[in-house]
Motif scaffolding. Structure first.
Motif, short mmCIF file in Angstrom:
data_model
loop_
_atom_site.label_atom_id
_atom_site.label_comp_id
_atom_site.label_asym_id
_atom_site.label_seq_id
_atom_site.Cartn_x
_atom_site.Cartn_y
_atom_site.Cartn_z
N GLY A 376 0.78 -1.22 0.00
CA GLY A 376 0.00 0.00 0.00
C GLY A 376 0.81 1.27 0.00
O GLY A 376 1.99 1.29 -0.38
N TYR A 377 0.17 2.35 0.45
CA TYR A 377 0.73 3.70 0.45
C TYR A 377 0.84 4.21 1.87
O TYR A 377 -0.06 3.99 2.69
CB TYR A 377 -0.17 4.64 -0.36
N SER A 378 1.94 4.90 2.17
CA SER A 378 2.12 5.51 3.48
C SER A 378 2.85 6.84 3.30
O SER A 378 3.68 6.99 2.40
CB SER A 378 2.92 4.59 4.40
N ALA A 379 2.53 7.80 4.15
CA ALA A 379 3.20 9.10 4.08
C ALA A 379 3.26 9.71 5.47
O ALA A 379 2.34 9.54 6.28
CB ALA A 379 2.47 10.05 3.13
N ILE A 380 4.35 10.41 5.74
CA ILE A 380 4.49 11.17 6.97
C ILE A 380 5.07 12.54 6.61
O ILE A 380 6.06 12.64 5.89
CB ILE A 380 5.36 10.42 8.01
N GLU A 381 4.39 13.60 7.07
CA GLU A 381 4.78 14.97 6.76
C GLU A 381 4.48 15.85 7.96
O GLU A 381 3.75 15.46 8.87
CB GLU A 381 4.00 15.49 5.54
N LYS A 382 5.05 17.06 7.96
CA LYS A 382 4.62 18.04 8.94
C LYS A 382 3.10 18.14 8.90
O LYS A 382 2.50 18.14 7.82
CB LYS A 382 5.21 19.41 8.62
N LEU A 383 2.49 18.22 10.06
CA LEU A 383 1.03 18.20 10.12
C LEU A 383 0.43 19.33 9.29
O LEU A 383 -0.54 19.12 8.54
CB LEU A 383 0.55 18.29 11.57
N GLU A 384 1.01 20.53 9.39
CA GLU A 384 0.44 21.64 8.65
C GLU A 384 0.58 21.46 7.14
O GLU A 384 -0.26 21.92 6.36
CB GLU A 384 1.07 22.97 9.09
N ASP A 385 1.65 20.77 6.71
CA ASP A 385 1.81 20.52 5.28
C ASP A 385 0.84 19.45 4.79
O ASP A 385 0.24 19.57 3.72
CB ASP A 385 3.25 20.09 4.97
N ALA A 501 11.24 13.68 7.79
CA ALA A 501 10.03 13.99 7.03
C ALA A 501 10.35 15.12 6.05
O ALA A 501 11.18 15.98 6.35
CB ALA A 501 8.91 14.41 7.98
N PRO A 502 9.69 15.12 4.87
CA PRO A 502 8.61 14.22 4.45
C PRO A 502 9.14 12.87 3.97
O PRO A 502 10.28 12.75 3.52
CB PRO A 502 7.96 14.98 3.30
N TYR A 503 8.26 11.86 4.10
CA TYR A 503 8.59 10.50 3.67
C TYR A 503 7.32 9.87 3.13
O TYR A 503 6.31 9.79 3.83
CB TYR A 503 9.14 9.69 4.85
N ARG A 504 7.37 9.44 1.87
CA ARG A 504 6.21 8.81 1.23
C ARG A 504 6.66 7.52 0.57
O ARG A 504 7.77 7.44 0.03
CB ARG A 504 5.58 9.74 0.19
N SER A 505 5.81 6.51 0.59
CA SER A 505 6.16 5.23 -0.03
C SER A 505 4.93 4.60 -0.67
O SER A 505 3.81 4.78 -0.20
CB SER A 505 6.77 4.27 0.99
N SER A 506 5.17 3.87 -1.76
CA SER A 506 4.09 3.20 -2.48
C SER A 506 4.64 1.90 -3.07
O SER A 506 5.70 1.91 -3.71
CB SER A 506 3.54 4.11 -3.57
N MET A 507 3.95 0.79 -2.88
CA MET A 507 4.49 -0.55 -3.14
C MET A 507 3.79 -1.26 -4.28
O MET A 507 2.58 -1.14 -4.46
CB MET A 507 4.35 -1.39 -1.87
#
Length: 517
Positions: A376-385, A501-507
């Motif tokens: 699947g997809y996962s992402a972590i970013e600054k909350l405001e972003d 962060a930011p960090y995004r991944s997709s498998m």
């Protein structure tokens, strides 16, 4: 070397360094002779983050040393290296890409051409903290001034819960209270509660003289609205909290309970707008695998201990807010959410979204039964972003996943333990790295188990599997994860900088493939 009452002999690094002295890492680096043309130097620097600064410690690599594998066509040459002051030195490494195995017993390889690689990580808490291999203890609780207690009814109606966190030593976990705790209770007094640590192999030894403290949080159930089918969409968020005074406690198995007697205090609630375009995520599911279906779906808000800038480090922790949506949700959802933040105002806050997938593969030993493959997809970013506008996927799965140039979507057999895994870049987004994940099938248990990870820079779109990853006569699933993490230095600091962060991944994932006997 300077001393700190909290960090012992470790050097505390402020923005200006350790006074007139340099850190262990800087000293080790400067003490090394210049590298020869064919040399590679590997170090492991652990950085311990506390409220007084950051301590660095160079780790001894001799017990589980790194290794290098050089590829030549379809074969590999292993280079073992030798111990050097503050690290591990390899000779005979051409100035080209090579496979660095982070430790001889680990299942992680990095494809890099760097001449100096640091494989250390970040930790929370004192560098001299002790962890006696105890991951749960009984707890004597006397908690007062709680928000009315609610029982868990479903993932969407999570009820009340209690979390325990320390950022002076590394631990976070959950207090499990008796099921008979009355609905609506505003106090809990019991000798039968349990504290489970979630993040480490052990709870730490707490020392009052070192300033070790615990946060106790009560998370309460909030309702954000209703889903299209009328189901109430609830979530869990910190509503009350207390930061206990410094304590002395040595965890042991079932002998000494941890006493917690305190009164929790209400927190001011912050509001975060959630506009989650789940329909956009659902469109990506078939790109994971033709058989894939949506799996677990959740949104979290987390603190970044001891740093105001998630670009520097995002440590694993328990969420201040978590919302789980029903599996398979594909309808857009928007609502304001609220949470309390008990941590210092100069710590950062990030948001994390997860839209997982799952698909069934027929078991090679029993076609009438199946094994699940998750992605699947996962992402972590600054909350405001993350929440400044609609939340949509910014990265799609890699395309055209192949094993030895054949489509990975159909089962087949490879005739070597070093097949080539290849792929094309995703249609959406711009990866900065890829990760190849191997999972081996164990017929005795009917499960898939991680058997190897290979991290590569974005310029690499095919890898030949190195030694000790496949075995003849066995079955595997391979996944390739596209990663968009502009601050992850996969070649020179593959562990520590991954936590930024930011960090995004997709498998994207394969069908079963087997290795010829």
């Amino acid at each position: 070397m300077s001393r700190s009452p909290l960090l012992g002999t470790a050097c505390v690094l402020w923005l200006a360094g350790c006074g007139s002295e340099r850190s262990d890492v800087a000293k080790a680096s400067s003490s090394q002779a210049p590298l020869a043309e064919d040399e590679v130097w590997v170090t492991s620097t652990t950085r311990f983050h506390t409220s007084v600064g950051v301590a660095e410690r160079l780790e001894d690599l001799s017990e589980n040393p790194p290794e290098i594998y050089l590829q030549s066509g379809a074969s590999f040459t292993r280079i073992t290296g030798t111990a050097a002051a503050g690290g591990w030195r390899f000779r005979g490494v051409p100035r080209t890409e090579y496979y660095l195995r982070l430790a001889s017993s680990y299942r992680v390889d990095v494809v890099t051409s760097a001449r100096h690689v640091d494989i250390g990580a970040h930790r929370i808490g004192r560098s001299d903290a002790e962890y006696p291999w105890v991951d749960w203890v009984y707890t004597q609780l006397d908690l007062r001034n709680l928000s009315p207690w609610r029982h868990l009814k479903s993932p969407q109606l999570p009820g009340s819960s209690l979390h325990v966190v320390s950022t002076d030593v590394e631990t976070f976990g959950e207090l499990i209270v008796p099921e008979e705790t009355p609905e609506g209770a505003t106090s809990i007094e019991t000798d039968e509660a349990l504290l489970f640590a979630y993040n480490t192999d052990s709870l730490p030894i707490f020392r009052a003289d070192a300033g070790d403290r615990l946060y106790v949080h009560q998370l309460s159930e909030f309702i954000a609205g209703a889903l299209p089918d009328g189901t109430r969409a609830g979530y869990s968020a910190i509503e009350r909290s207390v930061h206990l005074p410094p304590l002395d406690f040595v965890p042991d198995w079932e002998v000494t309970p941890l006493p917690i007697t305190t009164e929790l205090q209400p927190l001011p609630l912050q509001e975060v707008p959630l506009d989650w375009r789940l329909s956009e995520f659902a469109r990506l599911v078939p790109q994971v695998n033709a058989r894939a279906l949506p799996g677990s779906i959740w949104f979290e808000v987390l603190s970044t201990p001891h740093t105001s800038t998630p670009e520097q480090r995002v440590a694993e922790s328990l969420p201040m807010l978590r919302m789980d949506l029903p599996r398979g949700s594909a309808s857009d959802f928007a609502a304001p959410l609220r949470f309390g933040n008990p941590y210092p105002s100069d710590w950062g806050v990030v948001g994390r979204v997860n839209y997982s997938t799952t698909y069934d593969l027929q078991r090679p030993d029993n076609p009438e039964r199946f094994v699940n493959v998750f992605g699947g997809y996962s992402a972590i970013e600054k909350l405001e972003d993350l929440t400044s506008g609609p939340i949509v996927p910014k990265l799609s799965p890699p395309r055209s996943l192949r094993i030895d140039w054949k489509s990975a979507n159909t089962p087949h057999e490879v005739d070597s333990v070093h097949p080539v895994i290849s792929w094309r870049p995703p249609a959406v987004g711009h990866p900065t790295a890829y990760e190849v994940v191997l999972r081996r099938y164990y017929p005795m248990f009917g499960v898939l188990v991680n058997s190897g990870i290979i991290d590569v820079p974005a310029s690499v779109q095919e890898v030949r599997l190195p030694p000790d990853r496949l075995e003849p006569g066995t079955h595997f699933v391979v996944s390739v994860i596209a990663i968009d993490a502009p601050l992850w230095d996969v070649e020179q600091a593959p562990v520590a900088t991954r936590e930024r962060a930011p960090y995004r991944s997709s498998m994207a994932s394969s069908a079963f493939f087997s290795v010829a006997p």
